[in-house]
Scaffold this motif. Structure first.
Motif, short mmCIF file in Angstrom:
data_model
loop_
_atom_site.label_atom_id
_atom_site.label_comp_id
_atom_site.label_asym_id
_atom_site.label_seq_id
_atom_site.Cartn_x
_atom_site.Cartn_y
_atom_site.Cartn_z
N ARG A 68 -10.46 51.02 36.77
CA ARG A 68 -9.81 49.71 36.79
C ARG A 68 -9.52 49.22 38.20
O ARG A 68 -9.60 48.03 38.49
CB ARG A 68 -8.51 49.79 35.99
CG ARG A 68 -8.72 50.11 34.53
CD ARG A 68 -7.39 50.48 33.84
NE ARG A 68 -7.62 50.83 32.45
CZ ARG A 68 -8.11 52.01 32.06
NH1 ARG A 68 -8.39 52.94 32.94
NH2 ARG A 68 -8.31 52.25 30.78
N THR A 69 -9.15 50.15 39.04
CA THR A 69 -8.85 49.76 40.42
C THR A 69 -10.07 49.15 41.10
O THR A 69 -9.98 48.13 41.79
CB THR A 69 -8.36 50.98 41.22
OG1 THR A 69 -7.19 51.51 40.58
CG2 THR A 69 -8.03 50.60 42.65
N ALA A 70 -11.23 49.77 40.87
CA ALA A 70 -12.46 49.24 41.48
C ALA A 70 -12.81 47.88 40.90
O ALA A 70 -13.25 46.98 41.63
CB ALA A 70 -13.61 50.23 41.25
N ILE A 71 -12.62 47.71 39.60
CA ILE A 71 -12.92 46.41 38.97
C ILE A 71 -12.03 45.31 39.53
O ILE A 71 -12.50 44.22 39.88
CB ILE A 71 -12.78 46.51 37.44
CG1 ILE A 71 -13.88 47.42 36.87
CG2 ILE A 71 -12.82 45.13 36.80
CD1 ILE A 71 -13.71 47.73 35.39
N THR A 72 -10.74 45.58 39.60
CA THR A 72 -9.83 44.53 40.09
C THR A 72 -10.02 44.24 41.57
O THR A 72 -9.78 43.13 42.03
CB THR A 72 -8.36 44.91 39.81
OG1 THR A 72 -8.10 46.20 40.37
CG2 THR A 72 -8.08 44.94 38.33
N LYS A 73 -10.48 45.25 42.31
CA LYS A 73 -10.69 45.05 43.75
C LYS A 73 -12.04 44.42 44.04
O LYS A 73 -12.12 43.45 44.81
CB LYS A 73 -10.56 46.39 44.47
CG LYS A 73 -10.79 46.30 45.98
CD LYS A 73 -10.66 47.67 46.63
CE LYS A 73 -10.93 47.59 48.15
NZ LYS A 73 -10.85 48.94 48.78
N ASN A 74 -13.10 44.96 43.47
CA ASN A 74 -14.45 44.59 43.88
C ASN A 74 -15.06 43.45 43.08
O ASN A 74 -16.00 42.79 43.54
CB ASN A 74 -15.37 45.81 43.79
CG ASN A 74 -14.89 46.95 44.67
OD1 ASN A 74 -14.34 46.72 45.74
ND2 ASN A 74 -15.08 48.17 44.20
N ILE A 75 -14.57 43.22 41.87
CA ILE A 75 -15.11 42.14 41.05
C ILE A 75 -14.13 40.97 40.96
O ILE A 75 -14.52 39.81 41.05
CB ILE A 75 -15.45 42.64 39.64
CG1 ILE A 75 -16.56 43.70 39.74
CG2 ILE A 75 -15.89 41.50 38.73
CD1 ILE A 75 -16.92 44.33 38.43
N LEU A 76 -12.87 41.31 40.82
CA LEU A 76 -11.86 40.26 40.68
C LEU A 76 -11.18 39.91 42.00
O LEU A 76 -10.36 39.00 42.05
CB LEU A 76 -10.81 40.69 39.64
CG LEU A 76 -11.36 40.95 38.24
CD1 LEU A 76 -10.25 41.44 37.31
CD2 LEU A 76 -12.01 39.69 37.67
N TYR A 77 -11.49 40.63 43.06
CA TYR A 77 -10.97 40.34 44.40
C TYR A 77 -9.44 40.17 44.39
O TYR A 77 -8.88 39.24 44.97
CB TYR A 77 -11.63 39.10 44.98
CG TYR A 77 -13.10 39.30 45.27
CD1 TYR A 77 -13.54 39.72 46.52
CD2 TYR A 77 -14.04 39.09 44.28
CE1 TYR A 77 -14.89 39.94 46.78
CE2 TYR A 77 -15.41 39.30 44.53
CZ TYR A 77 -15.82 39.72 45.78
OH TYR A 77 -17.16 39.93 46.03
#
Length: 536
Positions: free
Chosen positions: A315-324
C-alpha cells in the motif's frame, strides 16, 4: 434491474455522493436579513471540475460533481464544523425526546430562498415528505434515490407553529442528526419545486449564498450571489463551473490562467502546479478504496486466502508511486478520522512471504488465477487502471495470476449492482465516500448481512458478531459507546478481510494565489465550500 436498484448502485460508486452541505467554514453566523443585500463582489471565480452537474435538485443528486455546485446553493438544518461537531445551519437549536423517537428543530428567523420566498416549517416538511411519502404532491417529480437510504426511519415530519419542525422516527437512529447534514436533506423552496415539477432540476431554489444564473450543459454553469442570503454577504460576483474531464487538462488550464481553481488535478501534476506558484490544498477524508471478492466462492471463501492477498499488497508503494501522496494506506473500512476507527488492528504490512505461507495453509501453494473487474474511470475511484496494474504485479509475486477486465463506468456499475453472484464476479475495485461522516453509513450498507445484494454488500460478507455490533451501535445514543462498538466491529472485519484494503483518498484542490479565503473542511473535504471565498 429495477430503477431502485440502479439508483442504489449509482450511489455506491459515486461515493455516495450525497453530500455534506456547507461543511463548516464559518456559516454559523446568526446574521439574517429579509431584504436583498445588494451587489458585492470583487471578482469572478472560474472552477474546472471533473464533469458537468447532472441536476440542481438536491433530492435527486447522486454524483459528487453536482454536489460541488449545490453546496453553494443550498443549506441543511444542521452541518459539521471543522472539528467534526454538529452545529446550527437553518436550524438554530434542536432537542430529542427521552426515547429518541422525536426530534424538534427551531428554524433560523428571517431566512429567505433565492427568489425572496420565506423559509417556513412547511418548507422543511415538504423537502422531506416529497422523498418519502407517495401522497405528497412532489413525490411524482422524483425519483429521489437517497431519500429512503438516509431518511427511511422517518415516520412523519410535521410543522409546529411558525418556527418549529418535528421529525418522528419509526425506531431510534443514532445517526439521524448526522444524516441531516447531507445534500439530500437540503431544504428546497416548495412553491418553486411544485410550480416547476420535473424542470426544477434545471435551476433549483435554495437558501445558500449563490443561485443559478445560467447553465449551458456540458460547457459551463454560472452562479451569482443570492441577494437574500441570510449569512455573510457572498464575495464573488460570479462562480463559473467548467467541466474538464481530463485531469491533466485541469492542471494545464490552471497554469494557463483560463481557470482559477481545479478539483482533483492529476496527482502526477501536483509538483508542477506548485512549481508554477499555484496553491495546492490536500485533505484526507471519510473515503475507502478497496478490492472486493466473491466470498461465496473458492478461493475467496477462505479467510486465509483473503488475508494472504492483503499481505501481498504494498500500500505504501501504491500511495507514493501511483497516487503521489493523494491517498493513505488502509487496513479497515473506516478512515483514521472517523468515529470507530480502530488503530490497533492488523495493519497487513507488505509481507509476500507471509502471504505465500497463508496461501499454502489454505491449500493454494501454487496460487490461483482470477479476474479483476476494473472501471476505466469513476467518481472516487482515483486511478483505477494504474492501481489495478500495480496490484496485479504484486499478486503475481505470490503466484496469484490476475486477469484485468476493463469496462466503462456505466457498465461496471450495472455489474456491481447485480452482486457478485448474479454478475459472476470474482474480484472488483470499488470505493465509498461517507458524506454523512458516520460509521453506520459505511459499515451497515457495505458489510451487514442485511445489505446482501441487491444491497451494497456485493461480496456477500456475513459475520453474526459484526451484524450484532452494528445493530447495537445504531440503537446506542452515546457517541463514546458507539465508538467502542464500531472499533470492535472493525477488528473483526479486519481479521475477516472481506476486502483487500488499499487506501483512503485525499481531496485535492489547486488554485491561483488570487483566490482568497478557501479552505478544505477537515471533516468532509470532498466538496468545496465557497462561503468566505473572494478574488484578490
Amino acid at each position: 434491474m429495477d430503477v431502485k436498484t440502479k439508483s442504489r448502485v449509482i450511489v455506491m460508486a459515486t461515493i455516495l455522493s450525497l453530500s455534506l452541505l456547507a461543511a463548516g467554514c464559518g456559516s454559523t453566523s446568526t446574521t439574517s436579513s429579509s431584504s436583498p443585500s445588494g451587489g458585492t463582489s470583487n471578482g469572478k471565480l472560474i472552477i474546472g471540475y471533473e464533469a458537468d452537474a447532472t441536476s440542481l435538485d438536491p433530492g435527486q443528486v447522486t454524483d459528487i460533481n453536482s454536489g460541488q455546485v449545490l453546496n453553494q446553493m443550498y443549506d441543511t438544518l444542521v452541518q459539521y464544523n471543522s472539528q467534526g461537531q454538529l452545529i446550527p445551519d437553518l436550524a438554530t437549536s434542536w432537542s430529542s425526546s427521552p426515547n429518541h423517537l422525536q426530534y424538534t428543530f427551531t428554524l433560523r428567523k428571517g431566512v429567505r430562498f433565492s427568489n425572496g420566498d420565506p423559509l417556513t416549517p412547511a418548507s422543511v416538511v415538504y423537502s422531506f415528505e416529497r422523498m418519502l411519502n407517495p401522497q405528497n404532491p412532489g413525490y411524482k417529480y422524483g425519483p429521489y434515490p437517497f431519500g429512503a437510504f438516509f431518511y427511511g426511519d422517518i415516520s412523519n415530519v410535521t410543522a409546529d407553529g411558525n418556527d418549529k419542525v418535528i421529525f418522528s422516527l419509526k425506531q431510534p437512529e443514532a445517526s439521524f442528526l448526522q444524516s441531516l447534514t447531507v445534500l439530500t436533506g437540503a431544504i428546497v423552496d416548495p412553491k418553486v419545486a411544485l410550480q416547476d415539477g420535473k424542470t426544477f432540476s434545471l435551476h433549483g431554489a435554495g437558501t445558500g449564498p449563490y443561485m443559478l444564473e445560467s447553465w449551458q450543459r456540458g460547457q459551463q454553469l454560472v452562479l451569482k450571489p443570492n441577494p437574500y442570503y441570510w449569512g455573510p454577504k457572498p464575495q464573488l460576483s460570479k462562480v463559473v463551473f467548467v467541466p474538464i474531464v481530463q485531469s491533466s487538462e485541469r492542471a494545464t488550464d490552471l497554469e494557463s490562467g483560463s481557470v482559477n481553481m481545479v478539483v482533483n488535478p492529476a496527482p502526477v501534476d501536483l509538483s508542477q502546479i506548485r512549481a508554477a506558484g499555484d496553491v495546492v490544498q490536500m485533505q484526507a477524508g471519510p473515503h475507502i478504496w478497496w478490492i472486493g471478492m466473491n466470498l461465496l466462492q473458492a478461493p475467496f471463501s477462505s479467510v486465509k486466502v483473503r488475508q494472504a492477498l492483503n499481505y501481498a499488497i504494498n500500500r505504501t508503494a501504491i500511495t507514493k508511486n501511483i497516487l503521489y501522496g493523494t491517498g493513505i494506506p488502509a487496513d479497515q473500512p473506516l478512515s483514521p478520522d472517523q468515529m470507530g476507527y480502530n488503530p490497533h488492528v492488523n495493519p497487513y504490512h507488505y509481507n509476500p512471504q507471509k502471504a505465500k505461507q497463508l496461501l499454502a495453509e489454505a491449500g493454494y501453494p501454487n496460487g490461483f488465477t482470477a479476474t479483476l473487474l476494473v472501471p476505466t474511470s469513476g467518481s472516487g475511484m482515483q486511478n483505477p487502471v494504474s492501481m489495478a496494474t500495480a496490484i496485479q504485479g504484486e499478486l503475481a509475486q505470490i503466484g496469484v495470476k490476475i486477469n484485468i477486465e476493463q469496462i466503462d463506468w456505466g457498465t461496471f456499475l450495472n455489474k456491481i449492482a447485480e452482486g457478485a453472484k448474479a454478475a459472476n464476479l470474482q474480484m472488483w475495485e470499488l470505493s465509498w465516500m461517507d458524506s454523512a461522516v458516520d460509521p453506520s453509513l459505511v459499515l451497515n450498507p457495505l458489510l451487514a448481512s442485511s445489505s446482501w445484494p441487491p444491497g451494497f454488500n456485493t461480496g456477500f460478507y456475513k459475520d453474526p458478531r459484526v451484524d450484532a455490533l452494528l445493530q447495537e451501535a445504531e440503537l446506542t445514543p452515546s457517541d463514546s459507546e458507539r465508538a467502542k462498538l464500531y472499533q470492535e466491529a472493525e477488528a473483526l472485519i479486519n481479521h475477516d478481510a472481506p476486502w483487500i484494503f488499499v487506501d483512503h483518498a485525499k481531496a485535492v484542490v489547486a488554485y491561483s494565489p488570487s483566490v482568497k479565503g478557501f479552505h478544505l473542511n477537515p471533516t468532509f473535504p470532498f466538496y468545496i465550500n465557497l462561503r468566505g471565498v473572494s478574488m484578490k
